[in-house]
Design an enzyme around this catalytic site. Structure first.
Site, PDB file in Angstrom:
ATOM      1  N   CYS A   2      33.741 183.456  38.122  1.00  0.00           N
ATOM      2  CA  CYS A   2      35.190 183.501  38.123  1.00  0.00           C
ATOM      3  C   CYS A   2      35.777 183.255  39.511  1.00  0.00           C
ATOM      4  CB  CYS A   2      35.645 184.865  37.655  1.00  0.00           C
ATOM      5  SG  CYS A   2      34.743 185.485  36.249  1.00  0.00           S
ATOM      6  N   ARG A  27      33.117 176.643  40.470  1.00  0.00           N
ATOM      7  CA  ARG A  27      32.342 177.858  40.262  1.00  0.00           C
ATOM      8  C   ARG A  27      31.901 178.006  38.798  1.00  0.00           C
ATOM      9  NH1 ARG A  27      34.275 181.601  44.747  1.00  0.00           N
ATOM     10  NH2 ARG A  27      33.676 183.386  43.518  1.00  0.00           N
ATOM     11  N   TRP A  74      34.630 183.124  33.710  1.00  0.00           N
ATOM     12  CA  TRP A  74      33.322 182.771  33.159  1.00  0.00           C
ATOM     13  C   TRP A  74      32.895 183.991  32.354  1.00  0.00           C
ATOM     14  CZ3 TRP A  74      28.109 184.314  33.708  1.00  0.00           C
ATOM     15  CH2 TRP A  74      27.167 183.356  33.302  1.00  0.00           C
ATOM     16  N   ASN A  98      36.902 189.559  38.982  1.00  0.00           N
ATOM     17  CA  ASN A  98      35.557 188.952  38.995  1.00  0.00           C
ATOM     18  C   ASN A  98      34.540 190.078  39.028  1.00  0.00           C
ATOM     19  OD1 ASN A  98      36.855 186.576  39.367  1.00  0.00           O
ATOM     20  ND2 ASN A  98      36.139 186.231  41.454  1.00  0.00           N
ATOM     21  N   GLY A  99      33.406 189.886  38.337  1.00  0.00           N
ATOM     22  CA  GLY A  99      32.356 190.902  38.397  1.00  0.00           C
ATOM     23  C   GLY A  99      32.174 191.596  37.063  1.00  0.00           C
ATOM     24  N   GLU A 478      12.101 170.672  40.586  1.00  0.00           N
ATOM     25  CA  GLU A 478      13.520 170.415  40.868  1.00  0.00           C
ATOM     26  C   GLU A 478      14.024 169.228  40.045  1.00  0.00           C
ATOM     27  OE1 GLU A 478      15.818 171.986  42.000  1.00  0.00           O
ATOM     28  OE2 GLU A 478      17.350 170.631  42.738  1.00  0.00           O
ATOM     29  N   LYS A 482      17.109 169.653  37.552  1.00  0.00           N
ATOM     30  CA  LYS A 482      18.331 168.834  37.680  1.00  0.00           C
ATOM     31  C   LYS A 482      18.631 168.128  36.370  1.00  0.00           C
ATOM     32  CE  LYS A 482      20.082 169.924  40.434  1.00  0.00           C
ATOM     33  NZ  LYS A 482      19.565 170.934  41.268  1.00  0.00           N
ATOM     34  N   GLU A 485      19.754 170.549  33.624  1.00  0.00           N
ATOM     35  CA  GLU A 485      21.052 171.153  33.950  1.00  0.00           C
ATOM     36  C   GLU A 485      22.218 170.236  33.594  1.00  0.00           C
ATOM     37  OE1 GLU A 485      21.200 173.958  37.849  1.00  0.00           O
ATOM     38  OE2 GLU A 485      20.552 171.913  38.231  1.00  0.00           O
ATOM     39  N   HIS A 501      -3.853 171.182  30.735  1.00  0.00           N
ATOM     40  CA  HIS A 501      -3.817 172.526  30.164  1.00  0.00           C
ATOM     41  C   HIS A 501      -2.570 172.754  29.314  1.00  0.00           C
ATOM     42  CE1 HIS A 501      -7.301 173.463  32.552  1.00  0.00           C
ATOM     43  NE2 HIS A 501      -6.685 172.942  33.602  1.00  0.00           N
ATOM     44  N   LYS A 601      28.365 177.961  39.414  1.00  0.00           N
ATOM     45  CA  LYS A 601      27.909 177.621  40.761  1.00  0.00           C
ATOM     46  C   LYS A 601      27.359 178.839  41.475  1.00  0.00           C
ATOM     47  CE  LYS A 601      27.401 174.969  44.323  1.00  0.00           C
ATOM     48  NZ  LYS A 601      26.171 174.146  44.225  1.00  0.00           N
TER      49      LYS A 601
HETATM   50  C1  G6P Z   1      23.228 178.700  39.947  1.00  0.00           C
HETATM   51  C2  G6P Z   1      23.539 177.281  40.350  1.00  0.00           C
HETATM   52  C3  G6P Z   1      22.314 176.625  40.980  1.00  0.00           C
HETATM   53  C4  G6P Z   1      21.810 177.465  42.135  1.00  0.00           C
HETATM   54  C5  G6P Z   1      21.556 178.917  41.716  1.00  0.00           C
HETATM   55  C6  G6P Z   1      21.284 179.805  42.910  1.00  0.00           C
HETATM   56  O1  G6P Z   1      22.325 178.698  38.895  1.00  0.00           O
HETATM   57  O2  G6P Z   1      23.954 176.535  39.224  1.00  0.00           O
HETATM   58  O3  G6P Z   1      22.639 175.326  41.451  1.00  0.00           O
HETATM   59  O4  G6P Z   1      20.627 176.908  42.623  1.00  0.00           O
HETATM   60  O5  G6P Z   1      22.692 179.441  41.056  1.00  0.00           O
HETATM   61  O6  G6P Z   1      22.453 179.887  43.690  1.00  0.00           O
HETATM   62  P1  G6P Z   1      22.447 180.231  45.214  1.00  0.00           P
HETATM   63  O7  G6P Z   1      23.904 180.182  45.623  1.00  0.00           O
HETATM   64  O8  G6P Z   1      21.875 181.616  45.352  1.00  0.00           O
HETATM   65  O9  G6P Z   1      21.629 179.220  45.925  1.00  0.00           O
END
Ligand code: G6P
Length: 606
Positions: A2, A27, A74, A98-99, A478, A482, A485, A501, A601
Site C-alpha cells: 500500500c 508498489r 494491496w 499500511n501494514g 532468476e 522473472k 513473475e 533428477h 514491489k
Molecule cells: C517482492 C518484489 C521482488 C523483490 C522481493 C524482495 O517480491 O516483487 O522484485 O525481489 O519483493 O524485495 P526487497 O525489497 O527486499 O529486495
C-alpha cells in the site's frame, strides 16, 4: 504494498493526490481511494482496481478539498473491493493504513460488544472505530490517537482526517514507513519520499512508534511515549525526474537499460578506480570472521546466493544464504563471530527485516545491502552497503539485482584480500575486471533485438526450463523467476547437474530450455546437459559468449552470444539477455509488465 499520501494544502488537492498515488502504483495495489475536507466535513471517493477507475469516479463526482489523504491498497484482510478500499471511515474518523493489525479480531469483538457496527472486513476499520471511540469519550484528537495506538499490536503507517478538524492530518508509524514533507505553506505525509516527491524534497523520516499532527503551520511529532520529538529535516536527492519512464514503454525496460549506469555508480562506491583496490564501507574484520549469514527474499535472495558462490570461491569464507521467511521462524543455529547480511532493494521487506532483527538480537554484527538508504533496515544495521542504481519502479527487480551483485563481487574481492587468499596484484586484476562490467553490460543489452526475436516462440510455451552451473545456477533461478513473475508462464530454474533428477521429465519438443553457459570451467559439463535435452527433443536457447559459441555443439534452436568477459562478471553480463527474454515474452503476451498481477514491489507484510 500500500501507498499513502496526505496533503494539507492551500489549493485544491484532488489532482495532486492522484498524481502521488500514480507514483506509488509501482508498489502494487488492487484498489485506491482519496478523502478530503469539503465544507467542514470529510468525504471520500474509492474504487476497486486501477487508479483509472478512481479517476472515473472523480470525473462524475469531484472532491473539492484543500486538505486530503489518499491510498493505494494491496489486500491483506478482506478481498479487493470498494467497500474494503481505503480510506476507511468510522463516525468522525476517516483514515488510510499500511501494514497489518495483528490483534484486530480481538479489538473488533470488543468494539462490537459496545454496539459498534463494521462496514468492511479490514483490520484498518478497527483503527478508525477505536479512534472514534476515544474521541467519543471526550479526548482531543492527539490524545485519542495516542490512546488508540497504545491498543494496537502489529505494523502500521496511518494518515487520518477528523470531521470538524478542517486543517489537520494526523499520522503514525510502527513497522511501516511514513515521512513528513515540508512545503511552502503546505505540509505532506507520505509512505516514502517518492509519494511527496512531486511537491517537496524536504523530508523528515518518522521513527518507530512516532505519531504526528500536520497543519499549515508545520508538524508536531511525538515519540511512542507521547513526548514531543524532533526529527531532522533532510533534503532528498530523488528528484521527480529520476522516476519518469522517459522514452521507454515500461519501467522494467528502462531499468534494464539503466543497468550499466547502476553498475557503474555502485562499483565506483566500492572500488577505487585509481588504485584498483576495493574500498568497502564500514569496518568488517574479514580475517577474523567465521561465517556470513545472508537473509533475503525474491530476487534479492538470488543475488545473495550468487554472493555465496563469489565469496566462498574467492575468500574461502563460508556463507549461508537463506530465504528470510524460513530463517526467521525456524530458530536457526548461528555461529559466533559471524556477519549477518540482509539483501533488500526496498530495505522494508517484512520477513527480511525480522530475520535481520533475529540476528541482531543474537549479537551478530549486521549489514544491509539496500537501495533505499533511508529505509528501516538501513537505519537499524551496523553497516549499510548501498546500491546506487536509482529508484526501481518495476515490480520485477532488474537493476537492483545487478547492483547487488556488484556490491557482493567487490565484497568478495575485499574479503579475499583481507584474508590473504589473494595478493595485491590479484586484487588489482579483479578490480579492473569488475570495472569492465558496466561497459560489457551495455554491450549485452544490445542483444535486445535478438532476444525479442525469440520471445514470440517462448510466449507460446507452457513450461520453460532454465539451467546453469556454478554462478549460472542462481542466474537460471532468476531467469525463471522473472519469466513467471511477468509473463505468467510456468518456469523452473535448475542446477544443470540436477537435470537428471527430475526436470528432464518435463523435456519434450514443446519445451524451451534456456541454458546459461559462458566459456568457463563448467562449460563442458553444461554442454553435456545440453546434449541430453536435445536428444529428447528439447528446444535449446543457448546463452553463451563468443568462446562458448565456438565450442558449442550444433543443434541449439537459438544461440545468443553475449560479450566475452572474465568469469567473475559473467553473471552481470548474462543477466541482461535473461531479463530481456522475460520482458519481451511478457510484452508479447500483452501482460502488465510493471505491475504483474498479485505481486507487490515492497512486501511489508509477512
Ligand atoms: C517482492 C518484489 C521482488 C523483490 C522481493 C524482495 O517480491 O516483487 O522484485 O525481489 O519483493 O524485495 P526487497 O525489497 O527486499 O529486495
Amino acid at each position: 504494498m500500500c501507498g499513502i499520501i496526505g496533503i494539507v494544502g492551500t489549493k485544491p488537492v484532488q489532482e495532486r493526490l492522484i498524481d502521488s498515488l500514480k507514483r506509488l502504483e509501482y508498489r502494487g495495489y488492487d484498489s485506491a481511494g482519496i478523502a478530503g475536507v469539503v465544507g467542514g466535513h470529510v468525504e471520500r471517493r474509492r474504487a476497486k482496481g486501477k487508479i483509472r477507475a478512481l479517476e472515473e469516479v472523480l470525473a462524475e463526482d469531484p472532491l473539492k478539498a484543500e486538505v486530503g489523504i489518499g491510498h493505494t491498497r494491496w489486500a491483506t484482510h478482506g478481498e479487493p473491493s470498494t467497500r474494503n478500499a481505503h480510506p476507511q471511515t468510522a463516525g468522525r474518523v476517516t483514515l488510510v493504513h499500511n501494514g497489518i493489525i495483528e490483534n484486530y479480531a480481538e479489538l473488533r469483538e470488543g468494539l462490537k460488544a459496545q454496539g459498534r457496527t463494521f462496514e468492511s472486513e479490514t483490520d484498518t476499520e478497527v483503527i478508525a472505530q477505536l479512534l472514534d471511540h476515544e474521541l467519543d469519550r471526550g479526548k482531543a484528537p492527539l490524545a485519542a490517537l495516542k490512546a488508540t495506538l497504545d491498543q494496537l499490536t502489529g505494523a502500521y503507517a496511518i494518515a487520518i482526517l477528523i470531521d470538524g478538524e478542517d486543517q489537520l492530518i494526523m499520522g503514525a508509524r510502527r513497522g511501516s514507513p511514513l515521512v513528513v514533507g515540508y512545503g511552502e505553506g503546505e505540509m505532506f505525509l507520505g509512505s516514502d519520499a517518492l509519494a511527496v516527491g512531486p511537491f517537496t524534497n524536504r523530508i523528515s523520516y518518522l521513527q518507530e512508534g512516532d505519531y504526528v499532527a500536520i497543519d499549515h503551520k508545520g508538524a508536531k511529532i511525538f515519540d511512542e511515549t507521547g513526548k514531543a520529538a524532533e526529527r531532522p529535516v533532510t533534503t532528498v536527492p530523488a528528484s521527480a525526474a529520476l522516476v519518469e519512464k522517459g522514452n521507454y514503454r515500461h519501467f522494467m525496460e528502462k531499468e534494464i537499460h539503466d543497468q550499466p549506469e547502476g553498475c557503474q555508480h555502485t562499483i565506483s562506491a566500492y572500488v577505487d578506480p585509481v588504485s584498483d583496490r576495493t574500498r568497502v564501507p564500514g569496518e568488517v574484520d574479514w580475517a577474523g570472521l567465521a561465517r556470513i549469514q545472508i537473509v533475503a527474499c525474491g530476487t534479492s535472495f538470488i543475488a545473495g546466493l550468487l554472493g555465496k558462490y563469489l565469496i566462498e570461491q574467492l575468500a574461502d569464507l563460508p556463507v549461508d544464504v537463506e530465504i528470510a521467511s524460513e530463517f526467521r521462524y525456524r530458530q536457526p543455529a548461528l555461529q559466533a563471530n559471524s556477519l549477518a547480511i540482509a539483501m533488500s532493494q526496498s530495505g522494508e521487506t517484512a520477513d527480511t527485516l525480522a530475520a535481520l532483527r533475529y540476528c541482531q538480537k543474537r549479537g551478530m554484527r549486521t549489514v544491509a545491502v539496500v537501495n533505499a538508504t533511508e529505509s528501516t533496515m538501513a537505519r537499524e544495521v551496523d553497516v549499510v552497503w548501498p546500491i546506487h542504481c536509482g529508484p526501481e519502479i518495476g515490480v520485477a527487480s532488474t537493476k537492483a539485482f545487478t547492483a547487488q551483485i556488484c556490491v557482493l563481487t567487490a565484497v568478495a574481492i575485499a574479503a579475499a584480500r583481507a584474508r590473504g587468499r589473494i595478493d595485491a596484484a590479484e586484487e588489482q586484476r579483479l578490480v579492473k575486471v569488475l570495472l569492465e562490467a558496466p561497459r560489457l553490460v551495455a554491450e549485452s543489452i544490445k542483444l535486445e533485438d535478438a532476444v525479442r526475436g525469440i520471445a514470440q516462440e517462448v510466449a507460446k510455451a507452457r513450461d520453460v526450463l532454465f539451467l546453469g552451473r556454478g554462478p549460472m545456477y542462481p542466474l537460471a533461478l532468476e531467469g525463471a523467476l522473472k519469466l513467471k513473475e511477468i509473463s505468467y508462464i510456468h518456469a523452473e530454474g535448475y542446477a544443470a547437474g540436477e537435470l537428471k533428477h527430475g526436470p528432464i521429465a518435463l523435456v519434450d519438443d514443446q519445451t524451451p530450455i534456456v541454458i546459461l553457459a559462458p566459456f568457463d570451467s563448467y562449460f563442458e559439463k553444461s554442454v553435456s546437459n545440453m546434449q541430453e535435452v536435445m536428444a529428447r527433443g528439447g528446444q535449446v536457447i543457448f546463452i553463451t559468449d563468443p568462446e562458448g559459441e565456438k565450442h558449442a555443439p550444433r543443434g541449439a534452436r537459438v544461440v545468443v552470444t553475449a560479450p566475452q568477459s572474465d568469469p567473475l562478471i559473467a553473471p552481470l553480463v548474462l543477466a541482461a539477455p535473461v531479463q530481456l527474454l522475460a520482458y519481451y515474452v511478457a510484452v508479447q503476451k500483452g501482460a502488465d509488465v510493471d505491475q504483474p498481477r498479485n505481486l507487490a514491489k515492497s512486501v511489508t507484510v509477512e
